[in-house]
Write a protein that holds these residues in place. Structure first.
Motif, PDB file in Angstrom:
ATOM      1  N   GLU A  67       0.840  -1.203   0.000  1.00  9.08           N
ATOM      2  CA  GLU A  67       0.000   0.000   0.000  1.00  9.08           C
ATOM      3  C   GLU A  67       0.875   1.252   0.000  1.00  9.08           C
ATOM      4  OE1 GLU A  67      -3.839  -0.180   1.046  1.00  9.08           O
ATOM      5  OE2 GLU A  67      -3.899   1.488   2.448  1.00  9.08           O
ATOM      6  N   GLU A  98      -7.487  -0.347  -5.430  1.00 11.84           N
ATOM      7  CA  GLU A  98      -8.183   0.004  -4.186  1.00 11.84           C
ATOM      8  C   GLU A  98      -7.711   1.351  -3.648  1.00 11.84           C
ATOM      9  OE1 GLU A  98      -9.247  -4.488  -2.523  1.00 11.84           O
ATOM     10  OE2 GLU A  98      -7.283  -3.623  -2.174  1.00 11.84           O
ATOM     11  N   ASN A  99      -6.554   1.814  -4.102  1.00 15.11           N
ATOM     12  CA  ASN A  99      -6.075   3.130  -3.688  1.00 15.11           C
ATOM     13  C   ASN A  99      -6.354   4.194  -4.752  1.00 15.11           C
ATOM     14  OD1 ASN A  99      -4.671   3.145  -0.924  1.00 15.11           O
ATOM     15  ND2 ASN A  99      -4.016   1.212  -1.850  1.00 15.11           N
ATOM     16  N   TYR A 220       0.274   7.441   7.407  1.00 13.54           N
ATOM     17  CA  TYR A 220       0.929   6.304   8.053  1.00 13.54           C
ATOM     18  C   TYR A 220       2.046   5.716   7.199  1.00 13.54           C
ATOM     19  CZ  TYR A 220       1.456   2.240  11.059  1.00 13.54           C
ATOM     20  OH  TYR A 220       1.965   1.290  11.917  1.00 13.54           O
TER      21      TYR A 220
ATOM     22  N   THR B  63      -1.411   5.023  15.317  1.00 15.54           N
ATOM     23  CA  THR B  63      -1.506   5.992  14.217  1.00 15.54           C
ATOM     24  C   THR B  63      -2.134   5.337  12.988  1.00 15.54           C
ATOM     25  OG1 THR B  63       0.484   7.032  15.096  1.00 15.54           O
ATOM     26  CG2 THR B  63      -0.191   7.701  12.898  1.00 15.54           C
ATOM     27  N   GLY B  64      -1.863   4.065  12.788  1.00 15.05           N
ATOM     28  CA  GLY B  64      -2.500   3.331  11.700  1.00 15.05           C
ATOM     29  C   GLY B  64      -4.014   3.272  11.877  1.00 15.05           C
ATOM     30  N   GLU B  67      -5.505   6.532  10.660  1.00 12.74           N
ATOM     31  CA  GLU B  67      -5.619   6.554   9.201  1.00 12.74           C
ATOM     32  C   GLU B  67      -6.789   5.669   8.750  1.00 12.74           C
ATOM     33  OE1 GLU B  67      -2.613   7.776   6.906  1.00 12.74           O
ATOM     34  OE2 GLU B  67      -2.545   6.128   5.489  1.00 12.74           O
ATOM     35  N   ARG B  71     -10.077   6.911   6.585  1.00 13.94           N
ATOM     36  CA  ARG B  71     -10.339   6.419   5.220  1.00 13.94           C
ATOM     37  C   ARG B  71     -11.666   5.670   5.127  1.00 13.94           C
ATOM     38  NH1 ARG B  71      -5.329   4.109   1.791  1.00 13.94           N
ATOM     39  NH2 ARG B  71      -6.565   4.977   0.100  1.00 13.94           N
ATOM     40  N   ARG B  91      -2.537  15.880  15.419  1.00 17.35           N
ATOM     41  CA  ARG B  91      -2.085  14.855  14.470  1.00 17.35           C
ATOM     42  C   ARG B  91      -3.281  14.167  13.795  1.00 17.35           C
ATOM     43  NH1 ARG B  91       1.623   9.604  15.919  1.00 17.35           N
ATOM     44  NH2 ARG B  91       3.215  11.171  16.295  1.00 17.35           N
ATOM     45  N   ILE B  95      -4.108  13.997   9.768  1.00 18.69           N
ATOM     46  CA  ILE B  95      -4.281  12.739   9.034  1.00 18.69           C
ATOM     47  C   ILE B  95      -5.543  12.788   8.163  1.00 18.69           C
ATOM     48  CG2 ILE B  95      -4.753  10.258   9.346  1.00 18.69           C
ATOM     49  CD1 ILE B  95      -2.693  10.306  11.630  1.00 18.69           C
ATOM     50  N   GLU B  98      -4.330  14.801   5.194  1.00 24.00           N
ATOM     51  CA  GLU B  98      -3.332  14.058   4.417  1.00 24.00           C
ATOM     52  C   GLU B  98      -3.969  12.923   3.610  1.00 24.00           C
ATOM     53  OE1 GLU B  98       0.632  14.847   7.192  1.00 24.00           O
ATOM     54  OE2 GLU B  98      -0.730  13.224   7.669  1.00 24.00           O
ATOM     55  N   ASN B  99      -5.179  12.530   3.994  1.00 28.42           N
ATOM     56  CA  ASN B  99      -5.883  11.517   3.231  1.00 28.42           C
ATOM     57  C   ASN B  99      -6.921  12.131   2.287  1.00 28.42           C
ATOM     58  OD1 ASN B  99      -5.016   8.629   3.892  1.00 28.42           O
ATOM     59  ND2 ASN B  99      -5.010   9.653   5.883  1.00 28.42           N
ATOM     60  N   GLY B 100      -6.729  13.401   1.999  1.00 35.76           N
ATOM     61  CA  GLY B 100      -7.531  14.048   0.968  1.00 35.76           C
ATOM     62  C   GLY B 100      -8.930  14.451   1.396  1.00 35.76           C
ATOM     63  N   ASN B 216     -12.429   4.496  -2.212  1.00 39.87           N
ATOM     64  CA  ASN B 216     -10.997   4.728  -1.981  1.00 39.87           C
ATOM     65  C   ASN B 216     -10.627   4.543  -0.508  1.00 39.87           C
ATOM     66  OD1 ASN B 216      -8.341   5.442  -2.295  1.00 39.87           O
ATOM     67  ND2 ASN B 216      -8.725   7.511  -3.052  1.00 39.87           N
ATOM     68  N   ARG B 217     -11.027   3.406   0.056  1.00 40.49           N
ATOM     69  CA  ARG B 217     -10.675   3.089   1.445  1.00 40.49           C
ATOM     70  C   ARG B 217      -9.294   2.453   1.541  1.00 40.49           C
ATOM     71  NH1 ARG B 217     -15.593   0.644   0.774  1.00 40.49           N
ATOM     72  NH2 ARG B 217     -14.594  -1.404   0.871  1.00 40.49           N
ATOM     73  N   GLY B 218      -8.691   2.194   0.363  1.00 42.40           N
ATOM     74  CA  GLY B 218      -7.412   1.491   0.361  1.00 42.40           C
ATOM     75  C   GLY B 218      -7.624   0.013   0.648  1.00 42.40           C
ATOM     76  N   HIS B 219      -6.540  -0.678   0.943  1.00 43.83           N
ATOM     77  CA  HIS B 219      -6.618  -2.120   1.186  1.00 43.83           C
ATOM     78  C   HIS B 219      -6.220  -2.456   2.619  1.00 43.83           C
ATOM     79  CE1 HIS B 219      -6.234  -6.439   0.138  1.00 43.83           C
ATOM     80  NE2 HIS B 219      -5.257  -6.414   1.024  1.00 43.83           N
ATOM     81  N   TYR B 220      -5.075  -1.940   3.035  1.00 39.90           N
ATOM     82  CA  TYR B 220      -4.482  -2.398   4.289  1.00 39.90           C
ATOM     83  C   TYR B 220      -5.365  -2.106   5.496  1.00 39.90           C
ATOM     84  CZ  TYR B 220      -0.861  -3.669   7.610  1.00 39.90           C
ATOM     85  OH  TYR B 220      -0.146  -4.296   8.613  1.00 39.90           O
ATOM     86  N   PHE B 221      -6.018  -0.951   5.494  1.00 40.04           N
ATOM     87  CA  PHE B 221      -6.815  -0.527   6.644  1.00 40.04           C
ATOM     88  C   PHE B 221      -8.316  -0.586   6.371  1.00 40.04           C
ATOM     89  CE2 PHE B 221      -2.844   2.045   7.740  1.00 40.04           C
ATOM     90  CZ  PHE B 221      -2.480   1.226   8.803  1.00 40.04           C
TER      91      PHE B 221
END
Lengths: 357, 357
Positions: A67, A98-99, A220, B63-64, B67, B71, B91, B95, B98-100, B216-221
């Motif tokens: 990611e 996904e991003n 992150y 912190t993860g 994020e 998201r 912070r 975040i 920073e995540n738009g 656009n939630r991403g994958h990891y989180f």
């Protein structure tokens, strides 16, 4: 090796010395003691990798590194290409999409390797690609794709190389700088034989320069934030200190064994697994020319009782890995990553022979 | 407590039993043994939290989790509001940006708490807010903001509550379901006294429903991916198994001590720190009405030699935490999170008295 004997594909067996070291009392991640640990660990990793690139400590699994590379090395509406020859190459490609990036892929049948000419063709078809993802060792099929020719083609097209070395780094030579790998990552629970919870990545100057131009990198996994703290021998947030301590100790043990001896051991042990399995009437699933030295994916004859085999081996204290995803019913896998010796694998193969007879 | 005696704000002191348990040999994260560990850990956490919400295992620092919540709980171009009373609230707000997402904040001077009426006003001014971030215990100032009134106001406005309980969870009661906290997270290296590398979050049904609508939630989180695996008592990728084993053991020890006894211990020990520090000529930095039971931020007189004090205390085996960010030169902090007893703190305070005289 203790029982149960792990021939899994990670988490792998952890040496007693590493586990003992990890059980030390904690200290603050903002103290001099931490800075010393961080600095020494990076120095040892640099010696192992022989790279001048930055080396980042990720408080995540390797998937977090995927990611991170996608959010930093591909523009918000840019395109990433994935070379796919199995499940993990596919996952890397999905993470691009996904991003919110544009994800394209070039795929070969499972068991085959991704080759330079395939990448050449894919890049010619997709002229806007900013970065290519490569799965060095595809853990689902045990294929090791030829990094050198893939990186060469990517460099000719001035495309960033994001390389998953999750199940190869530590078990085979990967000369990061000579190959020109911009982002190279792995988790410590595979060929390094450290408990999971820590991933490591090397990041090139070019990748950092690219990140500085990319919007919406998040926080992150932001390269620039990671670099800012790394330059002070720290991590932006609290890192997995026991695993860092364990990895530092494990690197000492690796230097004692000798890096090349370690690679040679992986090569010989995996060859032994494949040869014996063929002797027992199984076949090697991947194109053997590209068989990984770190794990083996073995096909069983139709109707073979895989579940029975796993159960009987478990009764004897041996843990094998099942086939992955669509190969679950037709293959099993034998990991020899990290600390597995020829004696370990011979003992396991003797038991396997008895079990299937 | 072993020397050095940690009065840091995390990583905190880890019990011998927990460290011993963590040094066990590894096993596969796809095996029955792992499923048992995951299931038992979640059951113990559920008992501790008294919540019906999903409980996620994060292979990251806290912190993860920040994020992740941003998201998943704020639409791609939606607005998040942060209640800010120190560095960590700030912070959380950064975040969001920073995540738009569109980030707005409502701030009070450091040392003050965020209150319900302040949130009421901020939400009236910003009618489009989808989620509000709240820092329960602001580790930079040792303020504990009143969660009950903040959550009540948020619920009245039908806004999701994302609550940072990093340095409060485990040291004071946080009735998640009664308060209506949609996302509540912490790292295990604070009041739970487990080495760092694992974060835990509770996620409400409402937060999950929101995530399903967010792009656009991403994958990891990604909440939905985490939930899919959590429902099978697994994590999508390899989790920090030693820390999970350690937390499971630590929860047994907590139930032995008694949850309420534990909270009472934190309350009494922190009060002792504040009282003695005032006696020694220091003052308590935050508004004492909202002083946290888990750590104390103590102001020193102008010209006081903080560095000398830290060094002399270190020589005696005691580690205090320095002031944070803009409070670095004017305050120090005393953590009493996790395993710190009244005897530990009395011993430290006696030494502090000798050192400053």
């Amino acid at each position: 090796m203790d029982k149960p004997k792990l021939f899994t594909v990670g988490p792998t067996y952890v040496n007693d010395d590493v586990r003992a070291e990890m059980s030390n009392q904690m200290f603050s991640h903002r103290d001099a003691e931490y800075v010393k640990l961080h600095k020494e660990l990076i120095e040892k990793l640099r010696k192992f990798f022989q790279t001048q690139n930055d080396i980042f400590i990720y408080t995540s699994s390797s998937t977090g590194c995927m990611e991170s590379s996608v959010r930093n090395c591909i523009s918000e509406h840019g395109t990433g290409l994935s070379m796919v020859c199995g499940a993990f190459g596919k996952r890397f490609n999905e993470i691009i999409a996904e991003n919110g990036r544009n994800a394209v892929r070039s795929e070969v049948p499972w068991g085959k390797a991704n080759l330079g000419e395939q990448l050449e063709e894919a890049l010619s078809k997709n002229p806007g690609v900013e970065a290519v993802t490569i799965t060095h060792c595809e853990t689902s099929t045990s294929v090791l794709s030829p990094l050198e020719e893939l990186c060469k083609v990517a460099k000719e097209h001035d495309v960033l190389t994001l390389v998953d070395t999750v199940s190869s780094m530590g078990g085979t030579e990967i000369p990061i700088d000579r190959l020109g790998i911009d982002f190279c990552f792995f988790g410590v629970q595979k060929c390094f034989g450290v408990p999971p919870g820590l991933a490591i990545a090397t990041v090139s100057k070019k990748a950092l320069e690219k990140a500085a131009t990319v919007k919406n990198r998040g926080h992150y996994f932001d390269f620039l934030n990671l670099k800012k703290f790394n330059d002070k021998h720290m991590v932006p947030y609290t890192p997995p200190m026991p695993q860092m301590i364990g990895l530092s100790k494990q690197l000492d043990l690796i230097f004692e064994e000798g890096i090349n001896n370690r690679f040679e051991r992986h090569r010989k042990v995996s060859a032994r697994v494949r040869d014996k399995c063929k002797e027992l009437g199984f076949s090697v699933f991947p194109d053997e020319k590209y068989a990984s030295p770190t794990l083996s994916c073995i096909s069983v004859p139709q109707g073979f009782d895989l579940k029975g085999m796993y159960a009987k081996m478990n009764d004897r204290g041996f843990v094998l890995a099942s086939g992955y995803d669509k190969l679950k019913e037709t293959t099993f896998r034998v990991g020899n990553m990290g600390n597995v010796t020829m004696d370990d694998v011979n003992e396991m193969l003797e038991n396997l022979e008895e079990v299937i007879q």
